[in-house]
Scaffold this active site. Structure first.
Site, PDB file in Angstrom:
ATOM      1  N   LYS A  84      15.429   6.122  14.236  1.00 19.23           N
ATOM      2  CA  LYS A  84      16.657   6.298  13.923  1.00 19.23           C
ATOM      3  C   LYS A  84      17.188   7.899  14.018  1.00 19.23           C
ATOM      4  CE  LYS A  84      17.100   2.423  11.543  1.00 19.23           C
ATOM      5  NZ  LYS A  84      18.110   1.443  11.627  1.00 19.23           N
ATOM      6  N   SER A 133      17.943   6.063   7.998  1.00 15.28           N
ATOM      7  CA  SER A 133      16.922   5.996   7.093  1.00 15.28           C
ATOM      8  C   SER A 133      16.393   7.552   6.661  1.00 15.28           C
ATOM      9  CB  SER A 133      15.688   5.374   7.581  1.00 15.28           C
ATOM     10  OG  SER A 133      14.653   5.463   6.776  1.00 15.28           O
ATOM     11  N   PHE A 177      -1.636   1.117  -2.544  1.00 16.92           N
ATOM     12  CA  PHE A 177      -2.161   1.888  -1.372  1.00 16.92           C
ATOM     13  C   PHE A 177      -2.584   3.487  -2.086  1.00 16.92           C
ATOM     14  CE2 PHE A 177      -1.675  -1.430   1.117  1.00 16.92           C
ATOM     15  CZ  PHE A 177      -0.197  -1.828   1.431  1.00 16.92           C
ATOM     16  N   TYR A 201       9.459   4.448  13.625  1.00 14.44           N
ATOM     17  CA  TYR A 201      10.537   4.041  13.064  1.00 14.44           C
ATOM     18  C   TYR A 201      11.533   5.128  12.867  1.00 14.44           C
ATOM     19  CZ  TYR A 201      13.600   2.371   9.309  1.00 14.44           C
ATOM     20  OH  TYR A 201      14.715   2.122   8.451  1.00 14.44           O
TER      21      TYR A 201
HETATM   22  C1  WQD Z   1       6.761   2.082  -1.234  1.00 10.34           C
HETATM   23  C2  WQD Z   1       5.387   2.648  -1.983  1.00 10.34           C
HETATM   24  C3  WQD Z   1       3.365   2.463  -0.818  1.00 10.34           C
HETATM   25  C4  WQD Z   1       3.577  -1.784  -0.271  1.00 10.34           C
HETATM   26  C5  WQD Z   1      10.087   2.120   3.599  1.00 10.34           C
HETATM   27  C6  WQD Z   1       9.948   2.284   5.134  1.00 10.34           C
HETATM   28  C7  WQD Z   1      11.339   1.971   5.751  1.00 10.34           C
HETATM   29  C8  WQD Z   1      12.485   2.498   4.933  1.00 10.34           C
HETATM   30  C9  WQD Z   1      12.100   3.097   3.604  1.00 10.34           C
HETATM   31  C10 WQD Z   1      14.938   1.955   5.161  1.00 10.34           C
HETATM   32  C11 WQD Z   1       4.725   3.390  -1.112  1.00 10.34           C
HETATM   33  C12 WQD Z   1       3.692   1.629  -2.105  1.00 10.34           C
HETATM   34  C13 WQD Z   1       3.921  -0.479  -0.655  1.00 10.34           C
HETATM   35  C14 WQD Z   1       2.391  -2.430  -1.032  1.00 10.34           C
HETATM   36  C15 WQD Z   1       1.953  -0.407  -1.986  1.00 10.34           C
HETATM   37  N1  WQD Z   1      13.450   1.874   4.782  1.00 10.34           N
HETATM   38  N2  WQD Z   1       3.033   0.203  -1.563  1.00 10.34           N
HETATM   39  N3  WQD Z   1       1.668  -1.520  -1.732  1.00 10.34           N
HETATM   40  O1  WQD Z   1       7.309   3.297   2.739  1.00 10.34           O
HETATM   41  O2  WQD Z   1       8.643   4.287   1.177  1.00 10.34           O
HETATM   42  O3  WQD Z   1       9.773   3.395   3.078  1.00 10.34           O
HETATM   43  O4  WQD Z   1      11.321   2.020   3.085  1.00 10.34           O
HETATM   44  O5  WQD Z   1      15.103   2.690   6.007  1.00 10.34           O
HETATM   45  O6  WQD Z   1      11.382   0.520   5.285  1.00 10.34           O
HETATM   46  O7  WQD Z   1       9.946   3.597   5.705  1.00 10.34           O
HETATM   47  O8  WQD Z   1       8.593   2.016   1.343  1.00 10.34           O
HETATM   48  O9  WQD Z   1       8.242   0.008  -0.051  1.00 10.34           O
HETATM   49  O10 WQD Z   1       6.739   0.306   1.944  1.00 10.34           O
HETATM   50  O11 WQD Z   1       6.597   1.718  -0.165  1.00 10.34           O
HETATM   51  O12 WQD Z   1       1.281   0.489  -2.731  1.00 10.34           O
HETATM   52  O13 WQD Z   1       2.012  -3.604  -0.673  1.00 10.34           O
HETATM   53  O14 WQD Z   1       4.898   1.642  -2.342  1.00 10.34           O
HETATM   54  O15 WQD Z   1       2.218   3.084  -0.370  1.00 10.34           O
HETATM   55  O16 WQD Z   1       4.037   4.505  -1.849  1.00 10.34           O
HETATM   56  P1  WQD Z   1       8.324   3.107   1.939  1.00 10.34           P
HETATM   57  P2  WQD Z   1       7.341   0.803   0.863  1.00 10.34           P
END
Ligand code: WQD
Length: 324
Positions: A144, A116, A207, A140
């Site tokens: 990895k 990841s 968020f 997490y």
């Molecule tokens: C993306 C953006 C949130 C949900 C994830 C994990 C892990 C990894 C990579 C594989 C961020 C925003 C999200 C919501 C929001 N996967 N958001 N409201 O955190 O970049 O990484 O994917 O290894 O799964 O680390 O992905 O989709 O959670 O968030 O505003 O209800 O969307 O703040 O900016 P993230 P995400």
């Protein structure tokens, strides 16, 4: 090739299985169906209902004369990993060590591992390439990165060859509509938006919109799961043919903000998709985008489906199909 796909009934695992079947591989899926789904299994693939914590079960499964294994069975919610580190230690580290030891005992030498971009943590420069420092901000990402270190030792001591694929933000569904099972209780942006679009959830909570980005919301590198799956097949070929190991980013090299994703989803789905700005989520960097130059150079890999339009269109098709 005869491939064992551990976690092959999951969201990414089922797309990887489909890709390998389409390339003529013989595939066996090993999955405990704790988050993977039976409806994501393909009749052409063997299925073993097994658990990565069942060491004798892994040994029994791996005696099937496999040329390689692909390991995608893990817990992957970064936020949850900070609240339940024990679950991530057990599933991601202990579970993977069981797999490595069973592979070693049964002579499987080629391993593709689902890593990841979370191993990088707060970006020091963008786009992030494989030389970027690895300072994970969440447990997490730590698990990895630790597994990548174990792979390095098993390469030295047991002669395994591995490809560790550092995914950026996986999204979308296969364009042919093969994969039916929606992710359960998702935390990632795209599925949460889809749930809000089809009324499975009241609203999207954004968020934070006070980040140092053009519209104030976070930017991420969304990569189509079918492009990811093609990356697994290319990595398998690479380690099989070159006998070398590899750590490589798989990203679209394009950044999209939360607002851009939300507005595109509203346009494509024709749904209002209610959204509310709430406080920042701890640990969210403002911007994360990949350099996939190394994957292009070594694997000849390039994205085909990772436009925001296709990511959202294919997701919407999958969610609509599940509404009937
Ligand atoms: C993306 C953006 C949130 C949900 C994830 C994990 C892990 C990894 C990579 C594989 C961020 C925003 C999200 C919501 C929001 N996967 N958001 N409201 O955190 O970049 O990484 O994917 O290894 O799964 O680390 O992905 O989709 O959670 O968030 O505003 O209800 O969307 O703040 O900016 P993230 P995400």
């Amino acid at each position: 090739m005869n491939i064992l796909i551990v976690g092959g009934a999951g969201y990414i695992g089922s797309h990887v299985t489909r890709e390998l079947l389409d390339r003529g591989c013989h595939c066996t899926v090993y999955d405990n169906l704790s988050s993977g789904q039976r409806e994501n299994l393909f009749p052409e693939a063997e299925f073993i209902h097994g658990d990565i914590h069942d060491y004798p079960g892994l040994i029994q499964a791996m005696k099937g004369g496999f040329d390689a294994l692909i390991h995608l069975a893990a817990s992957k919610a970064a936020g949850e990993s900070m609240l339940k580190p024990e679950k991530y230690s057990r599933n991601n580290i202990c579970g993977t060590l069981n797999i490595l030891n069973a592979a070693s005992e049964t002579g499987i030498k080629n391993i593709v591992f689902s890593s990841s971009a979370a191993v990088y943590g707060e970006p020091e420069y963008l786009p992030i390439d494989e030389k970027h420092p690895t300072m994970p901000e969440n447990y997490y990402g730590f698990t990895k990165l630790e597994i990548e270190r174990f792979l390095g030792w098993y390469e030295k001591l047991r002669g395994i060859r591995y490809a560790s694929l550092r995914y950026f933000n996986a999204a979308g569904y296969d364009v042919k509509g093969w994969i039916k099972g929606l992710e359960q209780n998702p935390a990632n942006l795209l599925p949460v938006i889809m749930e809000a679009a089809c009324g499975m959830r009241q609203e999207l909570q954004v968020f934070g919109n006070d980040y140092d980005t053009p519209d104030g919301t976070c930017i991420r590198d969304y990569i189509h799961v079918s492009d990811l799956a093609a990356g697994h097949a290319a990595a398998l070929d690479y380690i099989n043919k070159s006998g070398k190991s590899l750590i490589v980013n798989l990203g679209s090299e394009t950044g999209s903000s939360v607002t851009e994703v939300l507005e595109t989803a509203r346009r494509i789905t024709g749904q209002p998709i209610p959204a509310k700005i709430v406080g920042r989520r701890p640990g969210d960097p403002a911007k994360l985008t990949a350099s996939s130059a190394y994957a292009r150079e070594v694997l000849g890999w390039k994205t085909q489906y990772s436009s925001l339009e296709t990511l959202i269109q294919t997701s919407w098709e999958a969610y609509k199909a599940n509404q009937k």
